[in-house]
Design a protein around this motif. Sequence first.
Motif, short mmCIF file in Angstrom:
data_model
loop_
_atom_site.label_atom_id
_atom_site.label_comp_id
_atom_site.label_asym_id
_atom_site.label_seq_id
_atom_site.Cartn_x
_atom_site.Cartn_y
_atom_site.Cartn_z
N TYR A 95 87.60 13.74 8.84
CA TYR A 95 86.43 13.29 8.08
C TYR A 95 85.33 14.34 8.13
CZ TYR A 95 87.84 8.56 6.80
OH TYR A 95 88.45 7.49 6.20
N MET A 96 85.09 14.92 9.30
CA MET A 96 84.05 15.95 9.44
C MET A 96 84.37 17.16 8.57
SD MET A 96 81.62 14.86 11.32
CE MET A 96 80.78 16.40 11.66
N PHE A 97 85.63 17.60 8.60
CA PHE A 97 86.01 18.75 7.78
C PHE A 97 85.84 18.42 6.30
CE2 PHE A 97 89.36 20.44 5.01
CZ PHE A 97 89.02 21.78 5.03
N TYR A 127 83.33 20.36 3.78
CA TYR A 127 83.94 21.03 2.63
C TYR A 127 83.36 20.51 1.32
CZ TYR A 127 87.52 21.77 -0.95
OH TYR A 127 88.17 22.06 -2.12
N ALA A 128 83.27 19.17 1.18
CA ALA A 128 82.83 18.55 -0.07
C ALA A 128 81.38 18.93 -0.39
CB ALA A 128 82.97 17.04 0.00
N THR A 174 80.56 21.18 -3.67
CA THR A 174 79.75 20.53 -4.70
C THR A 174 78.52 21.36 -5.04
OG1 THR A 174 80.50 18.33 -3.99
CG2 THR A 174 78.49 18.44 -5.31
N ILE A 175 77.85 21.88 -4.02
CA ILE A 175 76.65 22.69 -4.25
C ILE A 175 76.99 23.96 -5.00
CG2 ILE A 175 74.86 24.06 -3.10
CD1 ILE A 175 74.84 21.93 -0.88
N PHE A 176 78.00 24.69 -4.52
CA PHE A 176 78.35 25.97 -5.14
C PHE A 176 78.86 25.80 -6.57
CE2 PHE A 176 78.10 27.86 -0.93
CZ PHE A 176 77.65 29.14 -1.22
N ALA A 198 82.13 16.36 -9.02
CA ALA A 198 82.43 17.43 -8.07
C ALA A 198 82.57 16.90 -6.66
CB ALA A 198 81.34 18.51 -8.13
N MET A 199 81.69 15.97 -6.27
CA MET A 199 81.77 15.40 -4.92
C MET A 199 83.02 14.56 -4.76
SD MET A 199 80.55 15.00 -1.89
CE MET A 199 78.85 15.57 -1.90
N LYS A 200 83.33 13.75 -5.77
CA LYS A 200 84.52 12.90 -5.70
C LYS A 200 85.79 13.73 -5.60
CE LYS A 200 86.72 11.53 -9.08
NZ LYS A 200 88.02 11.90 -9.76
#
Length: 288
Positions: A66-68, A72-73, A77-79, A216-218
């Motif tokens: 979950y942390m990874f 990552y997400a 998402t930002i980039f 993007a987040m999903k």
Amino acid sequence: MAKKKAAFYTMTIPALLLFFLFHTFPTLQGIFYSFTNWDGYSDSYDFVGFKNFASLFTDGNVLNAYMFTFKYAIVVTIFINVLSLLIALGLNSRIKFRNFFRGIYFLPNVLGVLIVGYIFNYIFANAVPMIGEKLGSEMLATNILGSEKWAWIGIVIVAVWQGIAFNTILYLAGLQTIPRDIYEAADIDGAGTWSRFWSMTFPMLASFFTINMVLAMKNSLMVFDQIVALTGGGPGRATQSIAMLIYQGGFQGGEFAYQSANAVIYFIVIVIISVVQLNFLQKRELDA
């Protein structure tokens, strides 16, 4: 009228049945098995209630996944959104061959994720180290995918490279809805480039920004194919996402019921994050 109704039901009922058979029914089965101790291949199982769900919150491998995945997400998402917006702004300007460049930038979205992953796997494992050796760079000469500390960066690079294609097209569609008149008025008033973007362009792209951020987040939270092609979840468990853990544990590790419970929690988490994103970003749309 009766013929129209008959045609409507003839087209919709088979689609609904197929959706139920291949989507809804397996989902309900997974929820059912999450309350058992079934390993995925035995003929018998016992009901264990919420034991699987309780164990998830103390499982180090699950928490690491979950942390990874969250790390990552957020980065991807930002980039994706920053780069795709910059590219869309560039393509929307009056440059030569802009339609050609739009096609080039959309090309990564057409390619299969696994194909792209395997290509970049070769690049990271062979091409980049070869270049690094010739340049005398120790950092480039090392396969980034073999490092527990930096392997996730390689996955981010691939996901961003492929993900910006779709978002760029959406931002371009949004930019084309903005009237040119307001920019002409801004030029007359002496507004600068940044002022025009922040006060005019970005507020008018608010709805497109919301869609791109949520999608993007999903997609990033559901990362799986890139990891299969690039690292397989390694080195060790350094790049093991939630989807990868569910697959490896459920179908290869005899933890079908346990990982079904993990999948249920995973689904709830994605829904909550998506709803929170939508509410927050839609409020921002109204403020803009």
